[in-house]
Design an enzyme around this catalytic site. Structure first.
Site, mmCIF file in Angstrom:
data_model
loop_
_atom_site.group_PDB
_atom_site.id
_atom_site.type_symbol
_atom_site.label_atom_id
_atom_site.label_comp_id
_atom_site.label_asym_id
_atom_site.label_seq_id
_atom_site.Cartn_x
_atom_site.Cartn_y
_atom_site.Cartn_z
ATOM 1 N N ARG A 58 1.789 24.385 -2.244
ATOM 2 C CA ARG A 58 2.795 23.323 -2.132
ATOM 3 C C ARG A 58 3.178 23.046 -0.679
ATOM 4 N NH1 ARG A 58 7.095 25.067 -5.719
ATOM 5 N NH2 ARG A 58 8.232 25.507 -3.821
ATOM 6 N N TYR A 111 11.541 -3.373 1.416
ATOM 7 C CA TYR A 111 10.688 -3.210 0.238
ATOM 8 C C TYR A 111 11.575 -3.077 -1.003
ATOM 9 C CZ TYR A 111 7.026 -0.932 -2.630
ATOM 10 O OH TYR A 111 6.122 -0.590 -3.603
ATOM 11 N N ASP A 183 10.552 1.790 7.747
ATOM 12 C CA ASP A 183 9.333 1.590 6.982
ATOM 13 C C ASP A 183 8.375 0.853 7.916
ATOM 14 O OD1 ASP A 183 7.283 0.664 5.335
ATOM 15 O OD2 ASP A 183 8.601 0.436 3.602
ATOM 16 N N LYS A 208 -1.706 2.120 2.139
ATOM 17 C CA LYS A 208 -2.146 0.829 2.659
ATOM 18 C C LYS A 208 -3.251 1.030 3.709
ATOM 19 C CE LYS A 208 0.948 -0.651 -0.155
ATOM 20 N NZ LYS A 208 2.351 -0.922 0.104
HETATM 21 C C1 LIG Z 1 3.481 -0.332 -0.688
HETATM 22 C C2 LIG Z 1 4.680 -0.206 0.139
HETATM 23 C C3 LIG Z 1 5.546 0.875 -0.005
HETATM 24 C C4 LIG Z 1 5.371 1.932 -1.071
HETATM 25 O O1 LIG Z 1 4.192 2.636 -0.939
HETATM 26 P P1 LIG Z 1 3.505 3.289 -2.239
HETATM 27 O O2 LIG Z 1 2.459 4.175 -1.688
HETATM 28 O O3 LIG Z 1 2.990 2.145 -3.051
HETATM 29 O O4 LIG Z 1 4.590 4.030 -2.962
HETATM 30 C C5 LIG Z 1 6.626 0.952 0.837
HETATM 31 N N1 LIG Z 1 6.855 0.023 1.765
HETATM 32 C C6 LIG Z 1 6.052 -1.034 1.932
HETATM 33 C C7 LIG Z 1 6.354 -2.024 2.998
HETATM 34 C C8 LIG Z 1 4.942 -1.184 1.123
HETATM 35 O O5 LIG Z 1 4.165 -2.262 1.277
#
Ligand SMILES: *Cc1c(COP(=O)(O)O)cnc(C)c1O
Length: 405
Positions: A58, A111, A183, A208
């Site tokens: 973990r 988001y 973010d 992403k």
């Molecule tokens: C996709 C996304 C997230 C969340 O990521 P996941 O891996 O899908 O949980 C957070 N912030 C932004 C800007 C995103 O595009």
């Protein structure tokens, strides 16, 4: 070392793995010691937070540690924690930094699921939130309360693409003792150096561009020294971990992220410029276009642009919008982005409190992948022709797609 070289070298130790260029997938829950002295030494070193020391799966294996090491080398910060998704990174970091009675300032462009988590989960534990206009800059100071612990930023927002003045927001937040959590999925660790602009925790939906191939879910929170203790302890208490296979895919993605992003940038901007000249399009929301209201800030703070932007269409009946999307052959219809493939997704911003979608027509979020742009343009032309044809056959009962839908 320059960035492209760093992307190739960061976190790699072939000498530890029989010369293997890529750190292999090291699976393990139990990690045994040969004797008590070794076990106690490992426990002690893990206890003082020594990097790369683990007594249990973990807390990571060599695969996870290679990714953590690489991401800090590339994007800055002190240490990084891995999560099973980008959203898990966001929710864990916020849980780490706030307590009952505290207050979060959340950008209105954030988001959607970030806001859901704050409202529906942190709200139940007595955490308050105020959404603010992402374009506030230094004026954010007026919204900071004595109990504000986190100013959450996302620049640009992934639907409406406002660029935030992060250094000004960070100065105001730090003056009041609040942390700045970002973010940074759009900017990536390559195109926005979060820690150089005053960010305390930089979150990546590695799902992403870092993974980059639309085949794994992963989150990363890079922390400075002030935030690492709380973030790592809370994340460990929450049992946050990720599969070594997914960490491996993220490491593999990192090696080519520089060249991939350069192509996403060039192709995305080319398509954005082409769309700007289309009569069906009211506005193209791409920070690298001089027509974008945040362009000067983007130029000042960012080192590039990824392949994600949006357009506001002129008002169209719903069936015409559907005809446009349904006749695109190369653009997939789906959420997420950052893979090698192009996507197009209609949207209407929801849940906003301090900003409004100012256009009469709907938005379409576009991700430009690594296909040939001539093919993508031909595809968009096909979509627009189908949209026009659908409009010509429109009936009086057709309801236009309202921005408030
Ligand atoms: C996709 C996304 C997230 C969340 O990521 P996941 O891996 O899908 O949980 C957070 N912030 C932004 C800007 C995103 O595009």
């Amino acid at each position: 070392m320059r960035e492209d070289s760093r992307l190739v070298c960061a976190g790699r130790h072939p000498e530890r793995f029989q010369g293997a260029v890529n750190t292999p997938v090291v699976r393990g829950s139990t990690l045994v010691s040969p004797n008590m002295a070794h076990w106690l030494d490992r426990k002690q070193r893990q206890g003082v937070d020594e990097f790369g020391v683990s007594t249990y799966g973990r807390f990571g294996t060599a695969t996870h540690h290679a990714l953590q090491e690489a991401i800090i080398e590339i994007g800055g910060g002190y240490r990084a924690q891995l999560y099973p998704s980008g959203l898990a990174a966001i929710s864990s970091v916020l849980t780490a930094l706030v307590s009952a009675g505290d207050h979060i300032l959340l950008t209105d462009s954030g988001y959607h699921w970030t806001s859901e988590f704050i409202n529906n989960t942190l709200g139940r534990f007595g955490v308050q939130v105020t959404r603010y206009d992402p374009r506030l800059g230094a004026n954010i100071a007026e919204f900071i309360q004595p109990n504000t612990k986190v100013v959450f930023v996302e620049s640009p927002g992934s639907e409406t693409f406002e660029i935030q003045d992060i250094p000004a927001i960070a100065a105001a937040a730090h003056a009041q003792g609040a942390y700045v959590v970002m973010d940074n999925t759009w900017g990536t660790p390559l195109y926005f150096k979060a820690f150089e602009h005053g960010v305390d925790v930089s979150v990546q939906a590695a799902t992403k561009y870092i993974v980059g191939h639309s085949d794994a879910m992963l989150g990363i929170a890079s922390c400075n020294e002030q935030t690492w203790g709380a973030v790592s302890k809370t994340s460990q208490s929450l049992g946050q971990t990720c599969s070594p296979d997914d960490a491996f895919l993220a490491l593999r993605g990192l090696r080519t992220m520089g060249v991939r992003l350069r192509q996403h940038w060039v192709s995305g901007l080319q398509i954005a410029q082409w769309l700007e000249a289309r009569p069906e399009v009211e506005k193209v929301l791409h920070p690298a276009l001089p027509s974008h209201p945040g362009h000067a800030l983007w130029k000042r703070d960012f080192l590039g642009a990824c392949g994600l932007f949006a357009i506001a269409l002129k008002p169209v009946p719903e069936h015409a919008l559907h005809a446009f999307i349904d006749n695109l052959e190369m653009f997939g219809l789906g959420v997420s982005w950052g893979g090698y493939e192009s996507l197009a997704l209609p949207f209407v911003p929801a849940g906003r409190t301090s900003t409004q979608w100012p256009y009469a027509g709907p938005g379409v979020r576009i991700h430009i992948g690594l296909e040939d742009t001539a093919d993508l343009i031909a595809d968009l032309e096909r979509g627009f022709s189908a949209m026009a044809k659908s409009m010509r056959t429109a009936s009086v009962e057709d309801t236009p797609v309202q921005a408030s839908a």
